[in-house]
Design a protein around this motif. Structure first.
Motif, mmCIF file in Angstrom:
data_model
loop_
_atom_site.group_PDB
_atom_site.id
_atom_site.type_symbol
_atom_site.label_atom_id
_atom_site.label_comp_id
_atom_site.label_asym_id
_atom_site.label_seq_id
_atom_site.Cartn_x
_atom_site.Cartn_y
_atom_site.Cartn_z
ATOM 1 N N ASP A 109 0.815 -1.212 0.000
ATOM 2 C CA ASP A 109 0.000 0.000 0.000
ATOM 3 C C ASP A 109 0.852 1.266 0.000
ATOM 4 N N SER A 110 1.906 1.285 0.814
ATOM 5 C CA SER A 110 2.817 2.432 0.852
ATOM 6 C C SER A 110 4.126 1.997 1.498
ATOM 7 N N ARG A 111 5.148 2.848 1.404
ATOM 8 C CA ARG A 111 6.458 2.474 1.952
ATOM 9 C C ARG A 111 7.296 3.705 2.221
ATOM 10 N N SER A 112 8.343 3.498 3.017
ATOM 11 C CA SER A 112 9.359 4.522 3.243
ATOM 12 C C SER A 112 10.693 3.792 3.335
ATOM 13 N N SER A 113 11.699 4.461 3.849
ATOM 14 C CA SER A 113 13.016 3.825 3.961
ATOM 15 C C SER A 113 13.082 2.842 5.127
ATOM 16 N N THR A 114 12.156 2.946 6.098
ATOM 17 C CA THR A 114 12.221 2.078 7.284
ATOM 18 C C THR A 114 10.938 1.303 7.557
ATOM 19 N N TRP A 115 9.930 1.423 6.694
ATOM 20 C CA TRP A 115 8.706 0.647 6.911
ATOM 21 C C TRP A 115 8.009 0.331 5.591
ATOM 22 N N LEU A 116 7.207 -0.739 5.617
ATOM 23 C CA LEU A 116 6.368 -1.156 4.496
ATOM 24 C C LEU A 116 4.957 -1.383 5.021
ATOM 25 N N GLU A 117 3.970 -0.909 4.294
ATOM 26 C CA GLU A 117 2.573 -1.097 4.705
ATOM 27 C C GLU A 117 1.846 -1.939 3.667
ATOM 28 N N PHE A 118 1.164 -2.995 4.135
ATOM 29 C CA PHE A 118 0.497 -3.942 3.250
ATOM 30 C C PHE A 118 -1.002 -4.011 3.578
ATOM 31 N N THR A 119 -1.791 -4.339 2.574
ATOM 32 C CA THR A 119 -3.206 -4.662 2.758
ATOM 33 C C THR A 119 -3.479 -5.995 2.077
ATOM 34 N N TRP A 120 -4.533 -6.665 2.496
ATOM 35 C CA TRP A 120 -4.923 -7.938 1.898
ATOM 36 C C TRP A 120 -6.415 -8.141 2.115
ATOM 37 N N ASN A 121 -6.971 -9.106 1.428
ATOM 38 C CA ASN A 121 -8.384 -9.444 1.581
ATOM 39 C C ASN A 121 -8.551 -10.624 2.519
ATOM 40 N N PRO A 122 -9.655 -10.683 3.267
ATOM 41 C CA PRO A 122 -9.888 -11.812 4.177
ATOM 42 C C PRO A 122 -9.997 -13.120 3.406
ATOM 43 N N PRO A 123 -9.854 -14.253 4.081
ATOM 44 C CA PRO A 123 -9.980 -15.546 3.391
ATOM 45 C C PRO A 123 -11.370 -15.717 2.800
ATOM 46 N N ALA A 124 -11.431 -16.310 1.625
ATOM 47 C CA ALA A 124 -12.726 -16.538 0.975
ATOM 48 C C ALA A 124 -13.497 -17.658 1.652
ATOM 49 N N ILE A 125 -12.800 -18.596 2.290
ATOM 50 C CA ILE A 125 -13.457 -19.722 2.958
ATOM 51 C C ILE A 125 -13.181 -19.651 4.451
ATOM 52 N N SER A 126 -14.233 -19.437 5.230
ATOM 53 C CA SER A 126 -14.147 -19.447 6.688
ATOM 54 C C SER A 126 -15.557 -19.573 7.234
ATOM 55 N N HIS A 127 -15.682 -20.039 8.477
ATOM 56 C CA HIS A 127 -16.999 -20.117 9.099
ATOM 57 C C HIS A 127 -17.391 -18.719 9.565
ATOM 58 N N PRO A 128 -18.673 -18.329 9.423
ATOM 59 C CA PRO A 128 -19.056 -16.957 9.793
ATOM 60 C C PRO A 128 -18.782 -16.605 11.251
ATOM 61 N N GLU A 129 -18.761 -17.598 12.142
ATOM 62 C CA GLU A 129 -18.556 -17.306 13.563
ATOM 63 C C GLU A 129 -17.088 -17.387 13.982
ATOM 64 N N ASP A 130 -16.204 -17.697 13.050
ATOM 65 C CA ASP A 130 -14.783 -17.784 13.393
ATOM 66 C C ASP A 130 -14.240 -16.420 13.805
ATOM 67 N N VAL A 131 -13.464 -16.402 14.876
ATOM 68 C CA VAL A 131 -12.691 -15.217 15.245
ATOM 69 C C VAL A 131 -11.340 -15.341 14.545
#
Length: 399
Positions: free
Chosen positions: A295-317
């Protein structure tokens, strides 16, 4: 403006000072209506929109929807179990108003949207209903509880379709079978696997369908639902024989009745080999997170995004583990792991001008138990170099 049409036509009524999306209520069941919109500003009334004709559901379907409260599945309870924050629990209702839905966009509930969608679907596959109701293809993943933040079914783009989608949710939870849970491999030998799971509402389920195929570490995100073999079972267990020894296989289970199917709630991935299998049961996990992006970056950090898993139980934490290591690291033991409850993370204290390998896993949290998924697609990213300070000196001469 809205008017009931047909043999029992009524007077035209209007609603002023409304905004999209808007929910029409207090309509008669089994009736046909015509609706159109006129824009208004301080200068007057503009040209009306095209007229849309729709029909409300019949009393028989409404009676079926009233039975939702008798299901073992409860949407509000699901939201509480999956960790939706208290201030966002009012969205865990099929009767949420357009004002409440707007809070998903700009009211501080964006981080809970994936959980709310999972609980709204109830682990059922609403895709056939959404396709029938004309939901746009780019928004149809929401009908299978797939909320994509970086591509596909983005919330803001799909707001106009939420009415149809939520109607499919409500109808589907009244008729479709709930998902199975706690899928696990009980035993594994050189050519066969014995799988078992916990059933949902047995009265809503006609049989179970077990899908499986050989797998590799090179699978794409879009292949999560792909399968080339299937067996059916009337009972919450099955033995699958004729597998290739020493090969990796993945399995998932859906429940089916005459109205449709549930969604798979977990995946079991294992090596079909007595030598590779120990006496512990192999528990099912979610599918990996997908669409990992820088998503963005600098010289000392990297920022990432992702999508939740497509397969999971609705009540899973769920929580997420971010695994990263410098590509030039001397050994794999230099791998660092951090955890996040959100689908975004900023990795700090990195070295400038260094390439890092990053991947993400999702983890089901059940009391003291942690069940980790397979890794997402690995990504390589560079931190920025440190640039030396640049000073520009100008010499001015007086004439």
């Amino acid at each position: 403006k809205v008017q009931k049409i047909g043999p029992t036509a009524g007077k035209q009524s209007s609603h002023s000072h409304v905004y999209s999306p808007f929910i029409l209520d207090r309509l008669e069941s089994g009736s046909t209506y015509e609706v159109f919109i006129e824009p208004v500003n301080e200068h007057g009334i503009g040209q009306p929109s095209s007229r849309q004709v729709f029909r409300t559901t019949s009393k028989s379907l409404e009676a079926a929807l009233d039975q939702v409260s008798e299901h073992h599945y409860d949407q509000a309870q699901c939201c509480e179990k999956s960790g939706v924050r208290p201030q966002c629990l009012s969205l865990c209702s099929y009767n949420a108003s357009s004002f409440q839905i707007d809070r998903l966009v700009d009211g501080g509930c964006q981080d809970d949207f994936s959980k709310i969608v999972r609980c709204a679907t109830g682990g059922r596959d609403h895709l056939p209903c959404c396709a029938k109701r004309g939901v746009a293809k780019e928004c149809q993943p929401l009908c299978q509880a797939v909320h994509q933040q970086s591509s596909g079914a983005e919330l803001a783009a799909c707001l106009p379709a939420l009415g149809q989608i939520f109607q499919c949710y409500e109808e589907g939870t009244a008729s479709l079978p709930p998902p199975v849970r706690d899928l696990k491999a009980i035993s594994v030998s050189d050519d066969k696997v014995f799988l078992a799971w916990k059933a949902g509402d047995v009265g809503k389920t006609a049989h179970y369908e077990v899908f499986y195929r050989q797998t590799t570490n090179l699978e794409e995100d879009t292949e999560v639902f792909n399968s080339d073999k299937q067996v059916n079972s009337k009972m919450p267990f099955v033995k699958i024989a004729g597998l290739e020894t020493g090969k990796m296989y993945r399995f998932f289970v859906v429940a089916r009745n005459d109205k449709g199917t549930s969604l798979p709630s977990s995946i079991v991935t294992l090596n079909v080999s007595s030598a590779a299998y120990n006496t512990n049961q192999k528990n099912g996990a979610t599918s990996p997170p997908h669409q990992l992006e820088l998503d963005s970056r600098s010289s000392t950090w990297l920022e990432f995004t992702w999508n939740p898993p497509a397969i999971s139980h609705p009540e899973d934490v769920l929580l997420y583990r971010i695994h990263f290591v410098a590509v030039n690291a001397s050994s794999a033991s230099d791998m660092i792991t951090a955890e996040s409850e959100l689908t975004t993370a900023r990795i700090l204290n990195l070295k400038p001008a260094t390439q890092y390998a990053v991947y993400v896993t999702s983890v089901i949290v059940r009391n003291e138990t942690r069940i980790e998924s397979n890794p997402s697609v690995k990504m390589l990213a560079w931190t920025d170099p440190v640039l030396p300070a640049h000073v520009e000196v100008r010499i001015m001469r007086n004439n």
